[in-house]
Scaffold this motif. Structure first.
Motif, PDB file in Angstrom:
ATOM      1  N   ARG A 326     -13.469  15.395 -19.403  1.00 40.37           N
ATOM      2  CA  ARG A 326     -14.477  15.594 -20.441  1.00 40.37           C
ATOM      3  C   ARG A 326     -14.177  16.811 -21.315  1.00 40.37           C
ATOM      4  O   ARG A 326     -14.434  16.809 -22.499  1.00 40.37           O
ATOM      5  CB  ARG A 326     -15.824  15.807 -19.741  1.00 40.37           C
ATOM      6  N   TYR A 327     -13.662  17.875 -20.677  1.00 41.82           N
ATOM      7  CA  TYR A 327     -13.467  19.120 -21.414  1.00 41.82           C
ATOM      8  C   TYR A 327     -12.016  19.334 -21.829  1.00 41.82           C
ATOM      9  O   TYR A 327     -11.558  20.468 -21.961  1.00 41.82           O
ATOM     10  CB  TYR A 327     -14.015  20.298 -20.598  1.00 41.82           C
ATOM     11  N   THR A 386     -22.668  22.895  -9.794  1.00 41.72           N
ATOM     12  CA  THR A 386     -23.568  23.389  -8.740  1.00 41.72           C
ATOM     13  C   THR A 386     -23.389  22.522  -7.495  1.00 41.72           C
ATOM     14  O   THR A 386     -23.270  23.027  -6.378  1.00 41.72           O
ATOM     15  CB  THR A 386     -25.042  23.313  -9.213  1.00 41.72           C
TER      16      THR A 386
HETATM   17  P1  ADP Z   1     -21.814  19.415 -17.114  1.00 42.35           P
HETATM   18  O1  ADP Z   1     -22.655  18.294 -16.681  1.00 42.35           O
HETATM   19  O2  ADP Z   1     -22.319  20.135 -18.312  1.00 42.35           O
HETATM   20  O3  ADP Z   1     -20.351  19.086 -17.161  1.00 42.35           O
HETATM   21  P2  ADP Z   1     -21.084  21.048 -14.901  1.00 42.35           P
HETATM   22  O4  ADP Z   1     -21.915  21.801 -13.941  1.00 42.35           O
HETATM   23  O5  ADP Z   1     -20.145  20.040 -14.342  1.00 42.35           O
HETATM   24  O6  ADP Z   1     -22.040  20.413 -15.947  1.00 42.35           O
HETATM   25  O7  ADP Z   1     -20.266  22.069 -15.766  1.00 42.35           O
HETATM   26  C1  ADP Z   1     -20.933  23.175 -16.323  1.00 42.35           C
HETATM   27  C2  ADP Z   1     -20.231  23.649 -17.568  1.00 42.35           C
HETATM   28  O8  ADP Z   1     -18.961  24.191 -17.198  1.00 42.35           O
HETATM   29  C3  ADP Z   1     -19.910  22.549 -18.521  1.00 42.35           C
HETATM   30  O9  ADP Z   1     -21.006  22.307 -19.398  1.00 42.35           O
HETATM   31  C4  ADP Z   1     -18.721  23.114 -19.256  1.00 42.35           C
HETATM   32  O10 ADP Z   1     -19.144  23.944 -20.291  1.00 42.35           O
HETATM   33  C5  ADP Z   1     -18.025  23.960 -18.221  1.00 42.35           C
HETATM   34  N1  ADP Z   1     -16.883  23.275 -17.603  1.00 42.35           N
HETATM   35  C6  ADP Z   1     -16.850  22.594 -16.455  1.00 42.35           C
HETATM   36  N2  ADP Z   1     -15.616  22.117 -16.191  1.00 42.35           N
HETATM   37  C7  ADP Z   1     -14.836  22.499 -17.225  1.00 42.35           C
HETATM   38  C8  ADP Z   1     -13.435  22.331 -17.543  1.00 42.35           C
HETATM   39  N3  ADP Z   1     -12.614  21.655 -16.758  1.00 42.35           N
HETATM   40  N4  ADP Z   1     -13.001  22.902 -18.681  1.00 42.35           N
HETATM   41  C9  ADP Z   1     -13.831  23.604 -19.485  1.00 42.35           C
HETATM   42  N5  ADP Z   1     -15.141  23.804 -19.239  1.00 42.35           N
HETATM   43  C10 ADP Z   1     -15.643  23.258 -18.115  1.00 42.35           C
END
Ligand code: ADP
Length: 420
Positions: A326-327, A386
């Protein structure tokens, strides 16, 4: 004499003495004034406010005392007349110590030149004898009743001063405690406000996340009546994928609630980490393909074992891989690799995506944490990490996020204890 020794080393007396914070304290003017007054009125070269500790006497004030004692402000009890005031609780009045059997071998005679001595016990209102207020002469001398009475009144003033000072210290400590408590309460309130804001934001995101698939499903339901054949199957596939999406969201929500309340049960057994990695990669593959990413899997088979709940670990790495997809902009590099490390087994999920700003790293595992402030821009609720952290911790492990910053990619390292 044993019962006399006890009076000096009595634990309660020593505790009361220590509590005053007077032992080893810097000189204080009120005590010096009272000691100097005694020496002046009684025409003695030396006056002492002496506190008798377990194995020494400490001089709160000691005008006229010869060096090196003046600077040291203490002597061992071998040099102490004042300890006798503590033992007896009575004034000690000596005209010529050299002639008193009990004092003749006291080293204060030679080292401090104590010949005549008059000391009044410093007895607190709670009954502890802390030491003695005394005057010393280097010549033999008789002490008359008036002189002893003057010494007694000045000793009473010393005790009053000690007790007032103690009360002041206690009040200051209480005030400091109250201030600390207020600051802690303010901080707690602030933290609650932050959590509350995050929760509100989370609810908005949740509504948004549920609304999207729901709209798609409603349109699908309307279409079902009209469509047939291939078109109907297409509508059904679309509806199914939307229902799956909603189910995942709701499952995550329920998991967070269960884990937070400690209601989750792990069914642990010896698990091959390779199998976990393979299954996690399989769950992520549709997302990987959809975004045209490359997924590299590097894990030795039958080499790394953990005592774990297989499904829950697949959930952990599936979540981390989903985030990596996703990211990371389309066509990215994603990797999951495992190896034996110092802490047991290390599994790393890495990507070359948008990265995480350093300031956000420490809070990334907090509930509802989202780097871009939520809003569902990339389709998450901010609970995935979390869950990851809680599940890893339930397995006795820990997870760490690493990133060199924006657009530098991210790594999530999971450390799990190895199975025996
Ligand atoms: P979300 O449902 O928003 O993905 P998560 O708890 O899984 O919630 O992640 C929290 C936040 O951490 C995300 O909104 C994102 O901003 C950041 N994040 C998580 N994984 C990554 C990644 N692999 N690369 C960049 N940012 C990340």
């Amino acid at each position: 004499m044993p019962e006399q020794l006890d009076a000096v080393s009595d634990a309660e007396r020593l505790a009361a003495l220590a509590e005053l914070n007077l032992l080893d304290s810097p000189r204080e003017a009120p005590f010096d004034r009272l000691a100097e007054l005694a020496a002046a009125i009684l025409s003695t070269p030396v006056a002492l406010v002496s506190l008798v500790d377990r194995d020494r006497q400490f001089f709160v004030s000691c005008p006229g005392l010869p060096e090196p004692w003046q600077t040291r402000r203490e002597t061992p009890l071998s040099h102490s007349f004042c300890q006798h005031a503590v033992r007896t609780g009575e004034p000690i009045v000596i005209s010529d110590a050299r002639r008193e059997p009990e004092f003749a071998d006291n080293r204060a005679i030679e080292d401090l030149n104590v010949i005549a001595y008059a000391g009044i016990p410093l007895t607190t209102s709670t009954g502890y004898v802390l030491g003695s207020f005394c005057v010393i002469d280097h010549e033999p001398r008789e002490w008359d009743t008036r002189e002893i009475e003057i010494l007694r009144s000045l000793a009473a003033s010393v005790v009053t001063e000690i007790e007032l000072r103690g009360a002041l210290l206690r009040e200051q400590a209480a005030r400091r405690n109250a201030e600390t408590a207020t600051a802690a309460a303010e901080q707690a309130t602030e933290q609650l406000q932050v959590v509350d804001r995050r929760k509100t934001q989370f609810l908005a995101t949740l509504a948004h996340e549920l609304r999207n698939p729901l709209s798609a499903i409603s349109s699908g339901v309307a279409l079902v009546d009209m469509a047939e054949g291939a078109e109907l199957r297409e509508v059904q596939t679309l509806m199914k994928s939307q229902v799956d999406q909603m189910t995942r969201l709701v499952d995550d929500l329920m998991d967070v609630a269960r884990i937070t309340e400690g209601k989750i049960q792990l069914s642990k057994k010896r698990v091959d980490v390779w199998q976990v990695v393979e299954d996690s990669a399989a769950t992520a593959r549709p997302m990987v393909e959809e975004a045209n990413h490359q997924l590299a899997v590097d894990c030795p088979q039958s080499m790394l074992h953990v005592d774990a709940d297989h499904q829950r670990l697949v959930q952990v790495f599936g979540n981390l891989l989903a985030n990596a997809c996703r990211y990371t902009p389309r066509g990215g590099q994603i990797e999951i690799r495992a190896r034996a490390g110092d802490e047991g087994v290390e599994v790393v999920v890495a990507d070359n995506g948008i990265g995480i700003p350093a300031a956000k790293l420490p809070k990334i595992f907090d509930m509802f944490a989202q780097v871009d402030g939520g809003g569902g821009r990339r389709g998450g609720l901010g609970i995935g990490l979390t869950l990851v952290q809680r599940i890893v911790e339930l397995h006795g492990g820990r997870v760490v996020a690493v990133s060199d910053g924006e657009n530098q990619g991210s790594q999530f390292c999971v450390y799990l204890p190895s199975a025996e």
